[in-house]
Design an enzyme around this catalytic site. Structure first.
Site, PDB file in Angstrom:
ATOM      1  N   THR A   1       0.841  -1.193   0.000  1.00  0.00           N
ATOM      2  CA  THR A   1       0.000   0.000   0.000  1.00  0.00           C
ATOM      3  C   THR A   1       0.879   1.247   0.000  1.00  0.00           C
ATOM      4  OG1 THR A   1      -1.705  -1.144   1.258  1.00  0.00           O
ATOM      5  CG2 THR A   1      -1.795   1.263   1.238  1.00  0.00           C
ATOM      6  N   MET A   2       0.728   2.067  -1.008  1.00  0.00           N
ATOM      7  CA  MET A   2       1.535   3.275  -1.121  1.00  0.00           C
ATOM      8  C   MET A   2       0.864   4.488  -0.502  1.00  0.00           C
ATOM      9  SD  MET A   2       4.449   2.520  -2.587  1.00  0.00           S
ATOM     10  CE  MET A   2       4.379   1.106  -1.472  1.00  0.00           C
TER      11      MET A   2
END
Length: 259
Positions: free
Chosen positions: A39-40
Site C-alpha cells: 500500500t503506497m
C-alpha cells in the site's frame, strides 16, 4: 487435399486448462519473479486524534469520519476503542490498517485472559509493543499507515503516548495527530499555563473546544466524535457525541480569500 481449407487449432481440453504437453499452473501459486504489492497511500482515512493528561486520569477524543480522498464517505467510523481497563487506543490514518491492528490487539488480549497472564496489559506495555510492530512493518517497506495515540495507566500513573507509521514514539502530557498537532496542542499548552493543573471537567471542556476548532478549520473533520476517559477506576468510552449544536458557521461571512 482441397485448396483453401483452413486448419484450426484444436480447442483446449477444458476452459482455462493447460496446453497439450504442458503443466497446469494453479492461480493461487506464487511466482518467484513477481514482486509483492504494498500500500503506497491510504484510500479511506481518519483525521485528528487529541489527548491530554489531567489530574487523576487521561482523556482523548477523535471524530468518526472516514474520508475517501476529499469525499466524506463514511460518517460513523469508530477509531477509539477500549483495550483493557488500563488502556485505550485511538488512531488516525488508514481505516483498514486500524481495523487490522485492532483485531490483532483484541486477539492478544483474549489470549492473555485465557492463559491467565498477569498483570493486565496497560498503556505503557501497549505503547511499547506498538513501537516494535510499526517499526518492524516500516523496516519491511510495508508500513501500517497509522498515527496511534495510547492513553491509560502505567505503574499506577497516567500515561499518554504516540507512535506513527515509521516507529517514531514518545510520551507527553498532551498528544495529537494530523491537524491537531498545529491547532489543538497550542490550545492545550496555553490552558495549562493559565491553570497549571487541569481538572476532569477542564479537560473535557478543552477537548471539546479543540474538536470545534478542528471542525472549523480541517476539511476532513466531522461534528460527530468519540471521547474516552481513563481513570484508576477504569475506562469510559462515549460514542455518538455531537458538536453540531455547539457550533456556528456565522463567522464564515468574515473569512476572506478562500472564495
Amino acid at each position: 487435399m482441397m485448396e483453401g481449407l483452413v486448419t484450426l487449432d484444436p480447442p483446449p481440453l477444458w476452459s482455462g486448462g493447460p496446453s497439450p504437453g504442458s503443466f497446469y499452473e494453479f492461480p493461487t501459486a506464487k511466482k518467484q519473479h513477481e514482486s509483492k504489492s504494498h500500500t503506497m497511500y491510504p484510500s479511506t482515512s481518519g483525521t485528528s486524534v487529541v489527548g491530554l493528561v489531567y489530574d487523576g486520569g487521561v482523556m482523548l477524543a477523535a471524530d468518526t469520519l472516514g474520508s475517501y480522498g476529499s469525499l466524506a464517505r463514511f460518517r460513523n467510523v469508530e477509531r477509539t476503542f477500549k483495550v483493557t481497563d488500563k488502556a485505550v487506543l485511538s488512531c488516525s490514518g488508514d481505516i483498514a490498517d486500524y481495523q487490522f491492528i485492532r483485531e490483532v490487539i483484541e486477539q492478544k488480549v483474549r489470549d492473555d485472559e485465557i492463559c491467565g497472564f498477569t498483570p493486565v496489559l496497560n498503556a505503557g506495555a501497549l505503547h511499547c509493543w506498538l513501537t516494535r510492530v510499526l517499526y518492524n512493518r516500516r523496516s519491511r517497506f510495508d508500513p501500517l499507515w497509522l498515527e496511534c495515540v495510547v492513553a491509560g495507566f502505567k505503574d499506577d500513573k497516567p500515561f499518554l503516548g504516540y507512535v506513527d507509521k515509521i516507529g517514531t514514539a514518545f510520551s507527553a502530557s498532551e498528544v495529537a495527530t494530523g491537524f491537531g498537532v498545529h491547532l489543538a496542542i497550542p490550545m492545550i499548552r496555553e490552558e495549562r499555563e493559565k491553570k497549571g493543573t487541569l481538572s476532569r471537567d477542564d479537560a473535557r471542556k478543552l477537548l471539546v473546544e479543540c474538536l470545534k476548532v478542528l471542525y472549523y478549520r480541517d476539511c476532513r473533520a466531522h461534528f460527530k466524535y468519540q471521547l474516552a476517559d481513563v481513570t484508576a477506576a477504569g475506562v469510559t468510552v462515549e460514542d455518538n457525541l455531537d458538536l453540531k449544536q455547539d457550533t456556528s458557521w456565522s463567522i464564515a461571512n468574515y473569512v476572506r480569500g478562500y472564495e
